[in-house]
Write a protein that holds these residues in place. Sequence first.
Motif, mmCIF file in Angstrom:
data_model
loop_
_atom_site.group_PDB
_atom_site.id
_atom_site.type_symbol
_atom_site.label_atom_id
_atom_site.label_comp_id
_atom_site.label_asym_id
_atom_site.label_seq_id
_atom_site.Cartn_x
_atom_site.Cartn_y
_atom_site.Cartn_z
ATOM 1 N N ASN A 154 0.535 -1.327 -0.340
ATOM 2 C CA ASN A 154 -0.001 0.079 0.289
ATOM 3 C C ASN A 154 1.085 1.104 -0.067
ATOM 4 O O ASN A 154 0.239 2.068 0.313
ATOM 5 C CB ASN A 154 -0.621 0.065 1.246
ATOM 6 C CG ASN A 154 -0.188 -0.078 2.370
ATOM 7 O OD1 ASN A 154 0.741 0.242 2.690
ATOM 8 N ND2 ASN A 154 -1.472 -0.080 3.614
ATOM 9 N N GLN A 155 2.214 1.076 -0.584
ATOM 10 C CA GLN A 155 3.389 2.179 -0.602
ATOM 11 C C GLN A 155 2.756 3.123 -1.518
ATOM 12 O O GLN A 155 1.579 2.267 -2.170
ATOM 13 C CB GLN A 155 4.801 1.827 -1.207
ATOM 14 C CG GLN A 155 4.654 0.979 0.639
ATOM 15 C CD GLN A 155 5.008 1.430 1.580
ATOM 16 O OE1 GLN A 155 6.141 2.749 1.581
ATOM 17 N NE2 GLN A 155 4.808 1.676 2.834
ATOM 18 N N ASN A 156 2.571 4.959 -1.802
ATOM 19 C CA ASN A 156 2.163 5.293 -2.539
ATOM 20 C C ASN A 156 2.620 5.554 -3.304
ATOM 21 O O ASN A 156 3.954 5.952 -3.238
ATOM 22 C CB ASN A 156 0.979 6.892 -1.689
ATOM 23 C CG ASN A 156 0.402 6.819 -0.531
ATOM 24 O OD1 ASN A 156 -0.239 5.199 -0.318
ATOM 25 N ND2 ASN A 156 0.034 7.583 0.041
ATOM 26 N N PHE A 157 1.963 6.011 -4.820
ATOM 27 C CA PHE A 157 3.007 6.294 -6.342
ATOM 28 C C PHE A 157 2.610 8.577 -5.660
ATOM 29 O O PHE A 157 1.710 8.806 -5.982
ATOM 30 C CB PHE A 157 1.931 6.102 -6.846
ATOM 31 C CG PHE A 157 2.230 5.849 -8.573
ATOM 32 C CD1 PHE A 157 3.465 7.187 -7.990
ATOM 33 C CD2 PHE A 157 2.038 6.452 -9.563
ATOM 34 C CE1 PHE A 157 4.029 7.710 -9.674
ATOM 35 C CE2 PHE A 157 2.930 6.406 -11.286
ATOM 36 C CZ PHE A 157 3.544 7.872 -11.018
ATOM 37 N N ASP A 158 3.650 8.877 -5.769
ATOM 38 C CA ASP A 158 3.819 10.176 -5.403
ATOM 39 C C ASP A 158 4.315 10.990 -6.847
ATOM 40 O O ASP A 158 5.783 10.522 -6.350
ATOM 41 C CB ASP A 158 4.115 10.384 -3.844
ATOM 42 C CG ASP A 158 5.556 9.939 -3.606
ATOM 43 O OD1 ASP A 158 6.428 11.237 -3.663
ATOM 44 O OD2 ASP A 158 5.650 8.779 -3.563
ATOM 45 N N THR A 159 4.308 12.538 -7.222
ATOM 46 C CA THR A 159 5.251 12.654 -7.551
ATOM 47 C C THR A 159 4.916 14.739 -7.170
ATOM 48 O O THR A 159 4.068 14.874 -6.272
ATOM 49 C CB THR A 159 4.549 12.752 -9.380
ATOM 50 O OG1 THR A 159 3.348 13.992 -9.233
ATOM 51 C CG2 THR A 159 3.888 11.048 -9.672
ATOM 52 N N GLY A 160 6.060 15.243 -7.527
ATOM 53 C CA GLY A 160 5.995 16.835 -7.828
ATOM 54 C C GLY A 160 5.440 17.004 -8.325
ATOM 55 O O GLY A 160 5.046 16.704 -9.539
ATOM 56 N N ASN A 161 5.885 18.821 -9.360
ATOM 57 C CA ASN A 161 5.282 19.126 -10.145
ATOM 58 C C ASN A 161 5.786 18.715 -11.032
ATOM 59 O O ASN A 161 6.518 18.267 -11.458
ATOM 60 C CB ASN A 161 5.522 20.675 -9.885
ATOM 61 C CG ASN A 161 4.802 21.054 -8.714
ATOM 62 O OD1 ASN A 161 3.774 20.311 -8.248
ATOM 63 N ND2 ASN A 161 5.249 21.682 -7.720
ATOM 64 N N SER A 162 4.680 19.159 -12.214
ATOM 65 C CA SER A 162 4.811 18.875 -14.033
ATOM 66 C C SER A 162 5.783 17.412 -14.778
ATOM 67 O O SER A 162 6.485 17.153 -14.936
ATOM 68 C CB SER A 162 5.738 19.933 -14.072
ATOM 69 O OG SER A 162 5.071 21.279 -14.018
ATOM 70 N N PHE A 163 4.563 16.671 -14.051
ATOM 71 C CA PHE A 163 4.696 15.097 -14.333
ATOM 72 C C PHE A 163 4.359 14.752 -15.324
ATOM 73 O O PHE A 163 3.360 14.784 -15.695
ATOM 74 C CB PHE A 163 4.815 13.991 -12.876
ATOM 75 C CG PHE A 163 4.667 12.627 -13.218
ATOM 76 C CD1 PHE A 163 6.153 11.885 -13.263
ATOM 77 C CD2 PHE A 163 3.958 11.948 -13.434
ATOM 78 C CE1 PHE A 163 6.624 11.019 -13.461
ATOM 79 C CE2 PHE A 163 4.740 10.294 -12.994
ATOM 80 C CZ PHE A 163 5.507 10.223 -13.426
ATOM 81 N N THR A 164 5.174 13.786 -16.403
ATOM 82 C CA THR A 164 4.387 13.569 -17.382
ATOM 83 C C THR A 164 4.556 12.114 -16.896
ATOM 84 O O THR A 164 5.943 11.038 -16.876
ATOM 85 C CB THR A 164 5.727 13.821 -18.446
ATOM 86 O OG1 THR A 164 5.103 15.158 -19.030
ATOM 87 C CG2 THR A 164 4.707 13.185 -19.483
ATOM 88 N N LEU A 165 3.189 11.210 -17.434
ATOM 89 C CA LEU A 165 3.203 9.396 -17.504
ATOM 90 C C LEU A 165 2.902 9.508 -18.859
ATOM 91 O O LEU A 165 1.395 9.776 -19.467
ATOM 92 C CB LEU A 165 2.249 9.791 -16.785
ATOM 93 C CG LEU A 165 1.769 7.956 -15.820
ATOM 94 C CD1 LEU A 165 3.378 7.314 -15.597
ATOM 95 C CD2 LEU A 165 0.812 7.808 -15.101
ATOM 96 N N SER A 166 3.315 9.008 -19.610
ATOM 97 C CA SER A 166 3.203 8.295 -20.949
ATOM 98 C C SER A 166 2.851 6.144 -21.012
ATOM 99 O O SER A 166 4.400 6.135 -20.867
ATOM 100 C CB SER A 166 4.466 8.609 -22.006
ATOM 101 O OG SER A 166 3.862 8.224 -23.117
ATOM 102 N N VAL A 167 2.485 5.701 -20.669
ATOM 103 C CA VAL A 167 2.335 4.375 -20.728
ATOM 104 C C VAL A 167 0.871 3.603 -21.179
ATOM 105 O O VAL A 167 -0.046 4.207 -21.313
ATOM 106 C CB VAL A 167 1.939 4.338 -18.507
ATOM 107 C CG1 VAL A 167 1.648 2.300 -18.788
ATOM 108 C CG2 VAL A 167 2.702 4.440 -18.054
ATOM 109 N N LYS A 168 1.681 2.570 -21.990
ATOM 110 C CA LYS A 168 0.388 2.213 -23.046
ATOM 111 C C LYS A 168 0.639 0.986 -22.271
ATOM 112 O O LYS A 168 1.206 -0.087 -22.068
ATOM 113 C CB LYS A 168 1.369 1.561 -24.080
ATOM 114 C CG LYS A 168 0.494 0.358 -24.909
ATOM 115 C CD LYS A 168 0.725 1.205 -26.547
ATOM 116 C CE LYS A 168 -0.060 0.553 -27.733
ATOM 117 N NZ LYS A 168 0.649 0.610 -28.947
#
Length: 412
Positions: free
Chosen positions: A338-352
């Motif tokens: 249950n560890q969280n997925f956290d990001t900073g600002n201006s994150f780009t996620l490109s997943v197929k």
Amino acid sequence: MLGRKEIVMRRERIGGERGQLLILTAFGLVTVLALSAFTINASFMYDKRNRLYAAADAGAKSGALEVHRNSGISSTDLQTFVYREITNHGFNPGGTTSVTINRPPATGPFSSDNSYVEVIVSESTSSFFDGFLALTSLTPGARAVAGPGNPNNCLITTAPPGSSPTSLGIGNTQLTLNGCSVGDAGDLDGNNPNATINGTPTPAVAVTGSCNGTCGAMGTLTLGTPPPIDPFAGPPPLAAPPAPDPATCIPGVGPVLLPGCYTSIANSVTTLTGGGQNSIYYIISGTVNISNLTGNNVMIYLTGTARLHSANNNILTLVAMTSGTYSGIAIFQDPSDNQNFDTGNSFTLSVKGAIYMPGADVDFPNSLNFVNTGCTLFVAHSLNVRNGNGIMSNNNCGDFSGAAFLSISMAE
């Protein structure tokens, strides 16, 4: 003056008219009651039929999903999956609810295709005003057929109503879903007047709990729905990859990594090499620190206390494997992790492919850029997008021919 005889005759005439009025009044009351009974019965049966259709749809999809996973599935096991979904919709299959399961469908354009499942559901239902106008009961029913095709949902959250954080939160964000929908097992929050879920066609947004804040621009919104089907949850759940010996796991450093077991991945890593159906990166305890990380034909598997993390202005680009048990899955986080997925600002996620992390709370704070790859499925415990934009679709999933979760939809 009137004579005695005339007075008697007039009284008799008035009494007769009163009798006629009583008969007309009684007839009118019967008519009103009949219309009321018909209206109430029709409304009740219409609502019951809609609930049966929802149950039939869920049962057919669940059955077709298991057929896709295991073409040799027994009729007994197939019934288990179908009955589970119908039960989740508040019915009693095998008891008061009649359920017929046909593989292939008994009628229609898919009657010769064994990859399709037909579910017919009906239930005898007592009418209101039992016996009035001979309306003692009716038996509404529904039929559904599911099989290979594009899925309905490309965004699923699993946190129940009342959870903190909210199961799905949309801030100053325009989330565009083309050819797919949202299944939210909890509550939906529109955290900003500009919160929007749109797409072509207008996406269905099914929410088990409530919608708070900005709700008018949340696609075609329906509240109080059953929780969405988690395509990986089973039963039985999709098995995790066989665990490697922890003693063989090492820190992942350097610009290029090969498939294997790692305690963590440093932000110096830029490339995950892939190929075949065993291109799995096991992270057993530490953090995948994303800087500018790319992987083609790979899967990241997170277990134990492993998690994904990114600072500001970073990019994650992944394409899932196209064959094998984990075809179509780009990120698989063990449900017990249950560890969280956290990001900073201006994150780009490109997943197929699929991002599967049902135990994780995903928080994208500012300026998320969710790149449209043409084939996406995102499953999380909760997802909050505070600011940004994103495009998801399931219109181009042909590369993942073995991925049942990207390949099942309603056919009839």
